[in-house]
Design a protein around this motif. Structure first.
Motif, short mmCIF file in Angstrom:
data_model
loop_
_atom_site.label_atom_id
_atom_site.label_comp_id
_atom_site.label_asym_id
_atom_site.label_seq_id
_atom_site.Cartn_x
_atom_site.Cartn_y
_atom_site.Cartn_z
N GLU A 91 0.79 -1.23 0.00
CA GLU A 91 0.00 0.00 0.00
C GLU A 91 0.82 1.29 0.00
N THR A 93 1.81 5.12 1.00
CA THR A 93 1.74 5.70 2.36
C THR A 93 1.22 7.13 2.36
N ASP A 95 3.14 9.45 2.67
CA ASP A 95 4.14 10.14 3.50
C ASP A 95 5.44 10.26 2.71
N LYS A 102 4.47 5.53 9.80
CA LYS A 102 3.52 4.43 9.55
C LYS A 102 4.07 3.06 9.98
N SER A 106 1.31 0.66 11.64
CA SER A 106 0.66 -0.46 10.96
C SER A 106 0.90 -1.77 11.70
N LEU A 112 5.01 -0.46 4.66
CA LEU A 112 3.79 -0.52 3.84
C LEU A 112 4.04 -0.89 2.38
N CYS A 242 3.33 4.05 -6.07
CA CYS A 242 4.26 4.65 -5.10
C CYS A 242 5.57 5.14 -5.68
N ASN A 246 5.27 10.70 -2.36
CA ASN A 246 3.92 11.14 -2.03
C ASN A 246 3.38 12.13 -3.07
#
Ligand SMILES: NC(=O)CC[C@H](N)C(=O)O
Length: 309
Positions: A91, A93, A95, A102, A106, A112, A242, A246
């Motif tokens: 996934e 983030t 960030d 995270k 998590s 992540l 990703c 971000n």
């Protein structure tokens, strides 16, 4: 096929070059601050093995975060999907790439995704070999294969500079060691990771890697398979979700191709079945992406309908 001549590409480069003034060269790795803010170059590789380029194509940059997608491919080849994704998630983030926040939030405590620093460190941890040297040779050989360039090596200066200053990456490693994601000596892992990030390429090398991903793992020149199609697909998916830190959402809207950037100002792009793109432009925006490089891709995407969406 768009941009079949260097001069056509040069026109786009000239326009995008103005944007280098809006960016800043990365300096948190001290050796990177020596880069020239005004540089910008691009190469585009086609499936038939031909290419076009513009700018100072021979200018070398270090891979930095672009290496993350290459070690992911190698780890998937060496270890398989099940093991890799037991240590790192899928996934985005939202960030910054080096954020630690995270990791603790998590559950279970695993990074992540493989494109943030924590995830990339966990992936590098999985590269096979009995020593840092052996594992680094395995990464370097894979990159030489992807680029078709046996001359590729790494910058000792950049690797050393990052190794001496990457306290945040050290903390990510210790956190992951505590939680059983990694179980090796942290200094050794950082030695390997900083060497991997310091591998030097030019934008033609990047474009050649891009076309391999674009062709689902096939080398455009030898026509040989370098990686399984499902590995290329997986990597391209992470590049979309990703790859641009971000700013990946905005990039997907404005450009719409799988891409991976690095703080040296490099961008690796793969337009499925059509082109591999390599950009070098050290001036970065506030998210850490090449400011003029992203502009250049926006222009090309608009002109040639590159978006896959
Ligand atoms: N975004 C990047 O390119 C980061 C790579 C860099 N070597 C780091 O770990 O901080």
């Amino acid at each position: 096929m768009p941009c079949k001549t260097n001069s056509e590409l040069e026109t786009f480069l000239k326009k995008a070059k103005h944007y280098t003034k809006m960016g800043k060269v990365a300096d948190y790795i001290p050796a990177l601050s020596k880069a020239n803010r005004d540089d910008l170059s691009i190469a585009i590789y086609f499936p038939d093995g031909k290419y076009v380029s513009a700018g100072n194509v021979k200018e070398k940059i270090t891979l930095q975060s672009i290496s993350k997608v290459l070690t992911l491919a190698l780890a998937l080849i060496q270890r398989g999907e099940e093991l890799v994704f037991s240590k790192v998630g899928y996934e985005p983030t939202g960030d910054p790439f080096n954020s630690i926040v995270k990791l603790e939030m998590s559950k279970p405590s695993k990074p992540l995704n493989p494109m943030i620093n924590a995830g990339a460190l966990a992936v590098t941890h999985m590269i096979k070999g009995n020593s840092v040297e052996e594992r680094f040779t395995s990464i370097l050989s894979f990159i030489q294969l992807l680029t078709g360039n046996k001359e590729i090596h790494y910058s000792k200066e950049v690797a050393q500079s990052e190794f001496e200053t990457s306290h945040l990456n050290r903390s990510l490693c210790y956190f992951m060691k505590q939680h059983g994601i990694i179980d090796e000596n942290v200094e050794e892992l950082l030695d390997l990771y900083t060497k991997q990030c310091a591998i030097e390429v030019d934008c033609l090398d990047l474009a050649r890697i891009g076309i391999v991903f674009a062709l689902g793992g096939i080398d455009p020149v030898t026509k040989k398979r370098i990686m399984p199609a499902h590995v290329a697909r997986l990597c391209k998916t992470f590049m979309v979700t990703c790859g641009m830190y971000n700013a990946s959402g905005e990039f997907a809207v404005r450009v719409g191709i799988p891409a991976k950037s690095g703080v040296s100002g490099g961008i690796l792009g793969a337009v499925p079945n059509r082109f591999g793109i390599g950009i070098s432009g050290p001036a970065l925006d506030d998210k850490g992406n090449s400011v003029a490089g992203v502009k250049l891709l926006e222009m090309l995407a608009e002109k040639y309908s590159l978006s896959m969406f």
